[in-house]
Design a protein around this motif. Sequence first.
Motif, PDB file in Angstrom:
ATOM      1  N   CYS A  75       0.829  -1.209   0.000  1.00  0.00           N
ATOM      2  CA  CYS A  75       0.000   0.000   0.000  1.00  0.00           C
ATOM      3  C   CYS A  75       0.860   1.254   0.000  1.00  0.00           C
ATOM      4  O   CYS A  75       0.560   2.227  -0.709  1.00  0.00           O
ATOM      5  N   LEU A  76       1.963   1.253   0.743  1.00  0.00           N
ATOM      6  CA  LEU A  76       2.806   2.442   0.835  1.00  0.00           C
ATOM      7  C   LEU A  76       3.417   2.826  -0.506  1.00  0.00           C
ATOM      8  O   LEU A  76       3.681   4.007  -0.757  1.00  0.00           O
ATOM      9  N   ASP A  77       3.650   1.859  -1.386  1.00  0.00           N
ATOM     10  CA  ASP A  77       4.315   2.132  -2.663  1.00  0.00           C
ATOM     11  C   ASP A  77       3.367   2.620  -3.753  1.00  0.00           C
ATOM     12  O   ASP A  77       3.813   2.952  -4.853  1.00  0.00           O
ATOM     13  N   ILE A  78       2.074   2.677  -3.482  1.00  0.00           N
ATOM     14  CA  ILE A  78       1.084   3.059  -4.497  1.00  0.00           C
ATOM     15  C   ILE A  78       1.012   4.583  -4.605  1.00  0.00           C
ATOM     16  O   ILE A  78       1.086   5.291  -3.596  1.00  0.00           O
ATOM     17  N   PRO A  79       0.868   5.130  -5.810  1.00  0.00           N
ATOM     18  CA  PRO A  79       0.738   6.593  -5.952  1.00  0.00           C
ATOM     19  C   PRO A  79      -0.481   7.111  -5.202  1.00  0.00           C
ATOM     20  O   PRO A  79      -1.548   6.481  -5.214  1.00  0.00           O
ATOM     21  N   LEU A  80      -0.334   8.250  -4.600  1.00  0.00           N
ATOM     22  CA  LEU A  80      -1.438   8.834  -3.846  1.00  0.00           C
ATOM     23  C   LEU A  80      -2.607   9.172  -4.769  1.00  0.00           C
ATOM     24  O   LEU A  80      -3.773   9.068  -4.373  1.00  0.00           O
ATOM     25  N   ALA A  81      -2.307   9.558  -6.005  1.00  0.00           N
ATOM     26  CA  ALA A  81      -3.380   9.879  -6.950  1.00  0.00           C
ATOM     27  C   ALA A  81      -4.258   8.671  -7.249  1.00  0.00           C
ATOM     28  O   ALA A  81      -5.439   8.820  -7.587  1.00  0.00           O
ATOM     29  N   SER A  82      -3.692   7.458  -7.150  1.00  0.00           N
ATOM     30  CA  SER A  82      -4.453   6.237  -7.401  1.00  0.00           C
ATOM     31  C   SER A  82      -5.138   5.726  -6.146  1.00  0.00           C
ATOM     32  O   SER A  82      -5.851   4.725  -6.204  1.00  0.00           O
ATOM     33  N   ALA A  83      -4.912   6.388  -5.030  1.00  0.00           N
ATOM     34  CA  ALA A  83      -5.462   5.945  -3.748  1.00  0.00           C
ATOM     35  C   ALA A  83      -6.644   6.784  -3.298  1.00  0.00           C
ATOM     36  O   ALA A  83      -7.174   6.555  -2.208  1.00  0.00           O
ATOM     37  N   VAL A  84      -7.046   7.766  -4.114  1.00  0.00           N
ATOM     38  CA  VAL A  84      -8.165   8.640  -3.735  1.00  0.00           C
ATOM     39  C   VAL A  84      -9.131   8.768  -4.907  1.00  0.00           C
ATOM     40  O   VAL A  84      -8.783   8.536  -6.063  1.00  0.00           O
ATOM     41  N   VAL A  85     -10.355   9.133  -4.576  1.00  0.00           N
ATOM     42  CA  VAL A  85     -11.386   9.440  -5.568  1.00  0.00           C
ATOM     43  C   VAL A  85     -11.886  10.850  -5.307  1.00  0.00           C
ATOM     44  O   VAL A  85     -12.118  11.227  -4.154  1.00  0.00           O
ATOM     45  N   VAL A  86     -12.022  11.614  -6.366  1.00  0.00           N
ATOM     46  CA  VAL A  86     -12.532  12.981  -6.250  1.00  0.00           C
ATOM     47  C   VAL A  86     -14.021  12.968  -6.571  1.00  0.00           C
ATOM     48  O   VAL A  86     -14.410  12.578  -7.682  1.00  0.00           O
ATOM     49  N   PRO A  87     -14.886  13.347  -5.643  1.00  0.00           N
ATOM     50  CA  PRO A  87     -16.321  13.387  -5.926  1.00  0.00           C
ATOM     51  C   PRO A  87     -16.631  14.329  -7.083  1.00  0.00           C
ATOM     52  O   PRO A  87     -15.935  15.326  -7.316  1.00  0.00           O
ATOM     53  N   HIS A  88     -17.687  14.008  -7.797  1.00  0.00           N
ATOM     54  CA  HIS A  88     -18.076  14.809  -8.950  1.00  0.00           C
ATOM     55  C   HIS A  88     -18.364  16.258  -8.553  1.00  0.00           C
ATOM     56  O   HIS A  88     -19.029  16.524  -7.555  1.00  0.00           O
ATOM     57  N   GLY A  89     -17.826  17.169  -9.346  1.00  0.00           N
ATOM     58  CA  GLY A  89     -18.071  18.588  -9.128  1.00  0.00           C
ATOM     59  C   GLY A  89     -17.081  19.270  -8.218  1.00  0.00           C
ATOM     60  O   GLY A  89     -17.118  20.492  -8.067  1.00  0.00           O
ATOM     61  N   LEU A  90     -16.182  18.510  -7.621  1.00  0.00           N
ATOM     62  CA  LEU A  90     -15.173  19.098  -6.737  1.00  0.00           C
ATOM     63  C   LEU A  90     -13.841  19.197  -7.458  1.00  0.00           C
ATOM     64  O   LEU A  90     -13.616  18.546  -8.472  1.00  0.00           O
ATOM     65  N   PRO A  91     -12.904  20.035  -6.959  1.00  0.00           N
ATOM     66  CA  PRO A  91     -11.626  20.222  -7.657  1.00  0.00           C
ATOM     67  C   PRO A  91     -10.887  18.907  -7.861  1.00  0.00           C
ATOM     68  O   PRO A  91     -10.851  18.045  -6.979  1.00  0.00           O
ATOM     69  N   ALA A  92     -10.293  18.751  -9.031  1.00  0.00           N
ATOM     70  CA  ALA A  92      -9.571  17.535  -9.374  1.00  0.00           C
ATOM     71  C   ALA A  92      -8.290  17.403  -8.562  1.00  0.00           C
ATOM     72  O   ALA A  92      -7.843  18.360  -7.911  1.00  0.00           O
ATOM     73  N   PHE A  93      -7.726  16.210  -8.589  1.00  0.00           N
ATOM     74  CA  PHE A  93      -6.431  15.988  -7.962  1.00  0.00           C
ATOM     75  C   PHE A  93      -5.385  16.695  -8.818  1.00  0.00           C
ATOM     76  O   PHE A  93      -5.168  16.317  -9.963  1.00  0.00           O
ATOM     77  N   PRO A  94      -4.701  17.726  -8.319  1.00  0.00           N
ATOM     78  CA  PRO A  94      -3.795  18.527  -9.161  1.00  0.00           C
ATOM     79  C   PRO A  94      -2.638  17.715  -9.714  1.00  0.00           C
ATOM     80  O   PRO A  94      -2.131  16.791  -9.068  1.00  0.00           O
ATOM     81  N   ALA A  95      -2.218  18.083 -10.903  1.00  0.00           N
ATOM     82  CA  ALA A  95      -1.079  17.396 -11.524  1.00  0.00           C
ATOM     83  C   ALA A  95       0.185  17.567 -10.694  1.00  0.00           C
ATOM     84  O   ALA A  95       1.050  16.684 -10.676  1.00  0.00           O
ATOM     85  N   SER A  96       0.299  18.676  -9.995  1.00  0.00           N
ATOM     86  CA  SER A  96       1.499  18.937  -9.186  1.00  0.00           C
ATOM     87  C   SER A  96       1.578  18.044  -7.945  1.00  0.00           C
ATOM     88  O   SER A  96       2.581  18.041  -7.248  1.00  0.00           O
ATOM     89  N   TRP A  97       0.516  17.273  -7.682  1.00  0.00           N
ATOM     90  CA  TRP A  97       0.516  16.355  -6.547  1.00  0.00           C
ATOM     91  C   TRP A  97       0.815  14.918  -6.967  1.00  0.00           C
ATOM     92  O   TRP A  97       0.941  14.031  -6.124  1.00  0.00           O
ATOM     93  N   ARG A  98       0.935  14.660  -8.256  1.00  0.00           N
ATOM     94  CA  ARG A  98       0.958  13.281  -8.743  1.00  0.00           C
ATOM     95  C   ARG A  98       2.284  12.564  -8.487  1.00  0.00           C
ATOM     96  O   ARG A  98       2.399  11.365  -8.726  1.00  0.00           O
ATOM     97  N   HIS A  99       3.280  13.288  -8.002  1.00  0.00           N
ATOM     98  CA  HIS A  99       4.547  12.629  -7.681  1.00  0.00           C
ATOM     99  C   HIS A  99       4.498  11.940  -6.318  1.00  0.00           C
ATOM    100  O   HIS A  99       5.410  11.195  -5.964  1.00  0.00           O
TER     101      HIS A  99
END
Length: 359
Positions: free
Chosen positions: A120-144
């Motif tokens: 679990c620790l090695d998985i990207p954070l962007a793949s570990a969350v879901v953004v509800p519809h209508g709310l701000p997306a997961f920023p590209a600057s966070w994908r590292h």
Amino acid sequence: MGRFLQHQSFPPIRLDTLCLPTKMGGLGVLNPKLQQGALQLRWLRPLFQSASSPSGLVLPWLLYLLQHYLPDVHLHLPFIFSDLRHPRLRTYISPFFNLFAACNLLPHDFDSTVINLLTCLDIPLASAVVVPHGLPAFPASWRHLQIQDAYEINTTLDILSCHLPSSFPHSPCILHKVLQRVDDHSLFLHAFVIRACLPQSILTEQFPDLMAHTGTEVDPSTLLSALSPTFPWKRLMYHTTYEPSNGVNSGLSSFYHFLYACPLKLPLWHTLWLTHFGFSPQFSDIHNVLYKFSFPPPLDPTSHPASILGSVLLALWRHHWAFIFNQSPFVAANATTTASSLLSHLQSEENLDQRPFSV
């Protein structure tokens, strides 16, 4: 902690269509994108199953490239999570481009998946969350970021727990915003992360049918299994409806069927084999040439057997794609003419290269 949401999935390959035999020895799939994906999945199976003891020429080379560009990542995880892929491996000229694209076509539904804490620790954070519809997306600057940047293993409770703000390994401002969004429900943790944050006793009580998140090393096997939940990886082969009667390799997969066992394609091999090697081949002869590079001596010593094989394979693919894109029937005589023409052209080029320069 959040709530369980269905993971967003890529457009899935209909895996059940991969084993639909056709008279052409193909995959039973006319969509070129799915055809390409299915063909790549066939080669991903040994990559996922033989990482510790690779064989052949291609597999060790692929593993070397993965280890070179991703030395700190489990070799299987980049196939599942795109954010772990090194930029050099994503380009069109990369040998991994089609392999990654094939994995992207599979359904990435990890709702019922249980993985151990180290995985679990090695998985990207962007793949570990879901953004509800209508709310701000997961920023590209966070994908590292990876899960290990925001969470750590609590060895007392054997669960994942948030880092204290003072112990964030890097990007503290971003990580603070991520955890704040999780708290105010503008980001939801995926189910497999929530399970990693629950003690095993609670997890077992609430979900008695789920596996325990045990293991002392990174193990993506349950994630790989989730990519094809109704179609085991061991069955990602092309089944044949043609059973040979000469006793060799009966029960061939449709992959062999596509290459040479199809009644429409076998005459191509017989004609070229008889022309260049002087005898009619058995299935074992063709199999040994394709998989072991064990060639019989050619009648013409100036003709390299590998050139003969390459011409046959190229002709076979040209006429196969002519059928897929142009609905042109596969005719062995036409494919034989193409193979002979390709071989003649190749030999002319080789003779030209070997001709001494005039003084």
